[in-house]
Scaffold this active site. Structure first.
Site, PDB file in Angstrom:
ATOM      1  N   HIS A  34       0.841  -1.193   0.000  1.00  0.00           N
ATOM      2  CA  HIS A  34       0.000   0.000   0.000  1.00  0.00           C
ATOM      3  C   HIS A  34       0.877   1.245   0.000  1.00  0.00           C
ATOM      4  O   HIS A  34       1.459   1.606   1.013  1.00  0.00           O
ATOM      5  CB  HIS A  34      -0.906  -0.002   1.234  1.00  0.00           C
ATOM      6  CG  HIS A  34      -2.030   0.970   1.127  1.00  0.00           C
ATOM      7  ND1 HIS A  34      -3.311   0.573   0.882  1.00  0.00           N
ATOM      8  CD2 HIS A  34      -2.060   2.311   1.195  1.00  0.00           C
ATOM      9  CE1 HIS A  34      -4.090   1.637   0.833  1.00  0.00           C
ATOM     10  NE2 HIS A  34      -3.352   2.714   1.010  1.00  0.00           N
ATOM     11  N   GLU A  67      -3.565   1.177  -4.550  1.00  0.00           N
ATOM     12  CA  GLU A  67      -3.873   2.600  -4.629  1.00  0.00           C
ATOM     13  C   GLU A  67      -2.755   3.508  -5.133  1.00  0.00           C
ATOM     14  O   GLU A  67      -2.431   4.513  -4.496  1.00  0.00           O
ATOM     15  CB  GLU A  67      -4.416   3.111  -3.292  1.00  0.00           C
ATOM     16  CG  GLU A  67      -5.725   2.465  -2.926  1.00  0.00           C
ATOM     17  CD  GLU A  67      -6.523   3.228  -1.902  1.00  0.00           C
ATOM     18  OE1 GLU A  67      -5.940   3.854  -1.008  1.00  0.00           O
ATOM     19  OE2 GLU A  67      -7.756   3.189  -2.012  1.00  0.00           O
ATOM     20  N   TYR A 126     -16.654   3.784  -3.354  1.00  0.00           N
ATOM     21  CA  TYR A 126     -17.331   4.184  -2.117  1.00  0.00           C
ATOM     22  C   TYR A 126     -18.739   4.621  -2.440  1.00  0.00           C
ATOM     23  O   TYR A 126     -19.123   4.676  -3.609  1.00  0.00           O
ATOM     24  CB  TYR A 126     -16.513   5.273  -1.406  1.00  0.00           C
ATOM     25  CG  TYR A 126     -15.271   4.639  -0.823  1.00  0.00           C
ATOM     26  CD1 TYR A 126     -15.291   4.123   0.455  1.00  0.00           C
ATOM     27  CD2 TYR A 126     -14.135   4.465  -1.599  1.00  0.00           C
ATOM     28  CE1 TYR A 126     -14.192   3.450   0.970  1.00  0.00           C
ATOM     29  CE2 TYR A 126     -13.037   3.792  -1.098  1.00  0.00           C
ATOM     30  CZ  TYR A 126     -13.072   3.297   0.193  1.00  0.00           C
ATOM     31  OH  TYR A 126     -12.002   2.615   0.680  1.00  0.00           O
ATOM     32  N   GLU A 149     -11.270  -3.257  -2.496  1.00  0.00           N
ATOM     33  CA  GLU A 149     -11.683  -2.319  -1.452  1.00  0.00           C
ATOM     34  C   GLU A 149     -12.948  -1.605  -1.884  1.00  0.00           C
ATOM     35  O   GLU A 149     -13.032  -1.070  -2.979  1.00  0.00           O
ATOM     36  CB  GLU A 149     -10.571  -1.292  -1.208  1.00  0.00           C
ATOM     37  CG  GLU A 149     -10.872  -0.261  -0.163  1.00  0.00           C
ATOM     38  CD  GLU A 149      -9.716   0.711   0.033  1.00  0.00           C
ATOM     39  OE1 GLU A 149      -9.990   1.929   0.085  1.00  0.00           O
ATOM     40  OE2 GLU A 149      -8.554   0.267   0.132  1.00  0.00           O
ATOM     41  N   TRP A 186     -13.837  -2.638   2.932  1.00  0.00           N
ATOM     42  CA  TRP A 186     -12.781  -2.079   3.775  1.00  0.00           C
ATOM     43  C   TRP A 186     -13.363  -1.299   4.937  1.00  0.00           C
ATOM     44  O   TRP A 186     -12.908  -1.407   6.064  1.00  0.00           O
ATOM     45  CB  TRP A 186     -11.831  -1.189   2.964  1.00  0.00           C
ATOM     46  CG  TRP A 186     -10.829  -0.486   3.824  1.00  0.00           C
ATOM     47  CD1 TRP A 186      -9.769  -1.049   4.459  1.00  0.00           C
ATOM     48  CD2 TRP A 186     -10.808   0.896   4.180  1.00  0.00           C
ATOM     49  NE1 TRP A 186      -9.082  -0.100   5.182  1.00  0.00           N
ATOM     50  CE2 TRP A 186      -9.707   1.114   5.031  1.00  0.00           C
ATOM     51  CE3 TRP A 186     -11.623   1.973   3.867  1.00  0.00           C
ATOM     52  CZ2 TRP A 186      -9.378   2.351   5.546  1.00  0.00           C
ATOM     53  CZ3 TRP A 186     -11.302   3.217   4.387  1.00  0.00           C
ATOM     54  CH2 TRP A 186     -10.187   3.390   5.224  1.00  0.00           C
TER      55      TRP A 186
END
Length: 187
Positions: A34, A67, A126, A149, A186
């Protein structure tokens, strides 16, 4: 919390502890790198050592770049072409490959990694994201996609809880399930 770049010993201990716990309880574990920047040599060392130790453990998923933010797809593909062979020396498990803007563009990938089997390109979303088209575009190229995620909150893990039936979460989950795309929550 110090990471691998500043404290490799502690990072390896934490990774090993998480992997051993997953093995004990029969869970899948995503071993991820990450960072927003590219650290090719360090990632090769990290994944090479863990793959050598746990290469035949079926419940490990390798996520080689979680990411990215900044590097262009060409730089990410060059990085992946250096790191994937280190894992493949010891493991045939699924390898997840990140993409730009915090894993929101699996559609960027071309044929740069087609020589490898058992890889998937990641997507993160999201409650407020509506960009399903990038997943479809990646799949139309013949690429597997894995949502490593998603969140029922804001992307920082804050902003309150958004139930799966509100916002765009339900639509995302329905679309992922219909397309056969695996996903992990996540936050």
């Amino acid at each position: 919390i110090p990471g691998y770049i500043t404290d490799p010993g502690t990072a390896n201990q934490r990774a090993t502890m998480a992997i051993e716990s997953a093995i004990t309880y029969g869970f899948y574990v995503i071993v991820d790198w990450h960072t927003e920047k590219i650290f090719t040599n360090e990632a090769k060392t990290f994944f090479g050592a863990l793959a050598k130790q746990y290469g035949n453990t079926p419940n490990i998923i390798w996520e080689i770049y979680n990411e990215p933010n900044g590097p262009a797809w060409g730089d990410i593909a060059t990085y992946a072409n250096a790191v994937i062979p280190e894992i493949r020396k010891s493991s045939k498990n699924v390898i997840l490959v990140g993409n730009s803007s915090w894993d929101q563009h699996p559609d960027e990938a071309g044929t740069e990694l087609d020589q490898y089997s058992n890889i998937a390109y990641t997507v993160h979303f999201y409650s407020n994201h509506t960009f399903w088209g990038v997943v479809g575009a990646a799949m139309q190229k013949g690429h597997a996609v894995f949502s490593s995620e998603f969140g029922l909150s804001g992307s920082a893990g804050d902003g309150g809880f958004c139930p799966p039936t509100s916002g765009n979460i339900g639509s995302w989950l329905d679309a992922l399930n219909s397309a056969g795309v695996s996903h992990c929550n996540w936050s």
